[in-house]
Enzyme design. Sequence first.
Site, mmCIF file in Angstrom:
data_model
loop_
_atom_site.group_PDB
_atom_site.id
_atom_site.type_symbol
_atom_site.label_atom_id
_atom_site.label_comp_id
_atom_site.label_asym_id
_atom_site.label_seq_id
_atom_site.Cartn_x
_atom_site.Cartn_y
_atom_site.Cartn_z
ATOM 1 N NE ARG A 83 -3.824 2.981 -10.829
ATOM 2 C CZ ARG A 83 -3.595 4.110 -10.219
ATOM 3 N NH1 ARG A 83 -3.128 5.137 -10.895
ATOM 4 N NH2 ARG A 83 -3.814 4.234 -8.934
ATOM 5 C CB CYS A 94 -17.698 2.851 -28.020
ATOM 6 S SG CYS A 94 -17.017 2.998 -29.674
ATOM 7 C CD GLU A 95 -17.843 1.910 -21.600
ATOM 8 O OE1 GLU A 95 -18.353 2.644 -20.722
ATOM 9 O OE2 GLU A 95 -18.113 0.712 -21.746
ATOM 10 C CD GLU A 150 1.188 -8.660 1.377
ATOM 11 O OE1 GLU A 150 1.500 -9.805 1.034
ATOM 12 O OE2 GLU A 150 0.055 -8.340 1.757
ATOM 13 N N PRO A 151 4.863 -4.634 -0.719
ATOM 14 C CG PRO A 151 6.683 -3.191 -0.777
ATOM 15 C CD PRO A 151 6.229 -4.497 -0.206
ATOM 16 N N GLY A 152 3.596 -3.277 -3.814
ATOM 17 C CA GLY A 152 3.575 -3.455 -5.267
ATOM 18 C C GLY A 152 3.893 -2.133 -5.953
ATOM 19 N N GLY A 157 0.794 -1.230 0.000
ATOM 20 C CA GLY A 157 0.000 0.000 0.000
ATOM 21 C C GLY A 157 0.819 1.269 0.000
ATOM 22 C CE1 TYR A 212 -9.496 1.305 -8.447
ATOM 23 C CE2 TYR A 212 -7.559 1.719 -9.800
ATOM 24 C CZ TYR A 212 -8.389 0.842 -9.141
ATOM 25 O OH TYR A 212 -8.116 -0.500 -9.165
ATOM 26 C CE1 TYR A 248 -2.103 -3.417 -8.424
ATOM 27 C CE2 TYR A 248 -1.086 -1.363 -7.719
ATOM 28 C CZ TYR A 248 -1.410 -2.677 -7.478
ATOM 29 O OH TYR A 248 -1.049 -3.268 -6.296
#
Length: 870
Positions: free
Chosen positions: A790, A821-822, A751-753, A715, A794, A850
């Site tokens: 993303r 098409c959004e 455990e960071p990503g 995180g 978010y 991500y």
Amino acid sequence: MNSTETALPATDAPWIVMKFGGTSVATLPRWQNIGELVASRQAEGARVLIVVSALTGVTDALKQLCSESKAINRSEAARAIAQRHYDLLDHMQLSMPATLGERLEDLARLANEGAATLGELAWQAQVQAHGELMSSALGAAFLSHSGLPTHWLDARDCLSAVALPNQNERTRLLSSMVDSRPDPALAARLAAQGDVFITQGFIARESQGRTVLLGRGGSDTSASYFGALLKAQRVEIWTDVAGMFTANPRQVPGARLLQRLDYEEAQEIASTGAKVLHPRCLSPLRESRVPLLIKDTNRPELDGTVIGPEVRAHAPSVKAISARKGITLVSMESVGMWQQVGFLADVFAQFKHHGLSVDLIGSAETNVTVSLDPTENLLDSDAIAALATDLAKVCRVKVIAPCAAITLVGRGMRSLLHTLSGVLAEFGQLRVHLISQSSNNLNLTFVVDEEVVDTLLPHLHDLLISAGALRTDDSALFGPSWQALYGNGESVAATTAWWRDAQREALLELAAEKTPRYVYHLPTVRRQAGALKSLGAVDRLHYAVKANTHPAILRALAAEGFAFECVSPGELQAVSAIVPASTPLLFTPNFAPRDDYALALDTRATVTLDALHPLEHWGELFHGREVVLRIDLGRGLGHHEKVRTGGSGSKFGVPLDQLTQFLQLAQTHGVTVRGLHAHLGSGVLDAAHWGEVYVQLASLAERIDSVVFLNIGGGLGVPSHPGEASLDMAELDRVLREVKAAYPQYQLWMEPGRYLVADAGVLLARVTQQKGKGAYRYLGIDTGMNSLIRPALYDAWHEIVNLTRLDESATALYQVVGPICESGDVLGTDRRLPEADEGDVMLIAQTGAYGKVMSSHYNLRDEADEIVIE
Ligand code: LLP
């Protein structure tokens, strides 16, 4: 300086009004500086009117003189004031100019006579006016002597005070207002006389010919009046700071210089706390649409703040957060009386009667609460007590003090509300006495207890930036931070992103081959790994591979000594294929099917359980094994609601009230709980968080003998918006060492990503089309939410640059969109970028985490490929 070098202004030359305050006129070097600045404006082809304050300290000395009752003391005070001017003349090596000599004699006479002839207030005004009369006379002599012929102008011959209703003798003489309609005759009269003038701030004349003062902030206001009368090209306020900032720099060193404001916003910022400009000085300019520029006398090269008519060509943004202390709230409670005709009128009549001006108002069915601002009122306890006594006759009164009003300022505040959830949540934790949204849609104010303000303000400023509510990415509006401009070198220079300089050409070549394309920079991954490895208290670091599973990245991190955290058989497989067989693995799935656990148990991975179900229903699978228990600590954290993984609203972890049951099930099935785990969410920038998690897990672990390690999750955030504070790794190191020392019996795992890979990746795309529609300009690129979801998912903010035109100035405001098409296929809103062309290479930054892993084939568009650079 030599006047013959500067071109003489044309007959219709524009006026520039330049105002210098007390410290700017108090020394010889400052006057030399003024001379240079004026000459440079003349060189622009302008006529210049200089407006000056009294030498610093002189106005106070004159006020002191006025309060002396004995003539001898007053005369002594006048002599001391005169001496200040003699000393400066000495430094300037000037003989006494006649204009100044007359003023000094005049002051000596007024001091000796006292108020008897003129009357107290008129005498005070006359005495205090001498500060500016003397400094301007001295300035005229110095500038003329230095080769810049400067005419001394008596401001009272130009500024006529207007009589206003509700004025009493005191406000008429000491806090006057001036008619500031443009006066072409004055402009013409002055132009016929010369090119450079010097006059006084703070003073004017009323209809009976008496000298009057303009009250607080008077010199700035004078400059504005002159700017409006002359319809000047601009008014320049020269002061000791570069302009207005997004917050008070003394409270928030990271506050950013506001480079452009409209009159109303600037007025609002000035009225709600900023000291650099008096709010009164803006309205004369607003009517005549004359821009005002604030500049730092010591750093003339800095851009300063320009305040002018509204400029719509920018992203809606909170512009500033300010705080006013010393606010008193009066809460008036009554039952059933509000509906009675005239009740509120009666209540407010009491405020008028006690001479108190109300600022904010909040009302409810049986309560009206108002605030009183100390800058508008004389708020001594007697005044409040007298008011309360009278109000008590009609309602129940409660006085709440000391309070502070925290105000967010920005045009179109209502349209910004959706960005303020983080800020509102912060207020949710405090006692908020009153919330008020101004009817002009320019501000939102919260009244809280005064004591919380100093710590709250820097925090709120950070939150506004990280939420994208204060759009620090808009370089046309937000300049450097105060710290960067004036800090004593403490602020660490932000490291330039790898893609900006060294790798730019390589990236352009890669884009020429193919777009869309992700590019990963391994040295950045290694640098981040190094930062994590420097955390002394951590016993084992895992890379959360969900952030980016590119083999080169897995290999690089294995070489750095990382272990790996996987959440699916696919991830386990991908990692196993790359990393050495001795590398430890974690398997931390959520709602995974039975087969996934069976598969993982056949590998060397340590399996984490986060529900009762696996032990309840598949107990035999885990018999005799060691597991990790993921606990829900009851709260979540992170950059967006959708990435918070704690609390009853999230599907992760065993809640504390099921802990005993889990341990019983484990015992029943001969399962050993070796470790406890918690991960509250993603994108956390507060170092204290991991310390809290460790302590909470440790206190739970003390009840479970078998536990040997605590996994405090990942995180770790990386700041995305310019100016956003980054995670303080030194502080994290300190926090972790501290909690580890308190519970040394456990190993500490993380455990960071994102932290490892986000900055290492960029997404390259090409401009396809442009479109103007309504107020918006759309810039289309050849990939969108299919490659990077993303922003849509978010509201994540990624820096976007035109790599082809990195050095061109950013003059366009674009909505950067993809081909999907959004309506949600928007990668960046309101981005200040250079004018783009079809085929330009656009770079979307910080997409190493991500990005590719969350991409899709939606609309059957080709997926972006991935390239690694060493
Ligand atoms: N550990 C567990 C149990 C996790 O669920 C995660 C991320 C991590 C570690 C690594 O978190 P990190 O250090 O990367 O923040 N897609 C979202 C992030 C979702 C993270 C999911 N779990 C985003 O793009 O912001």
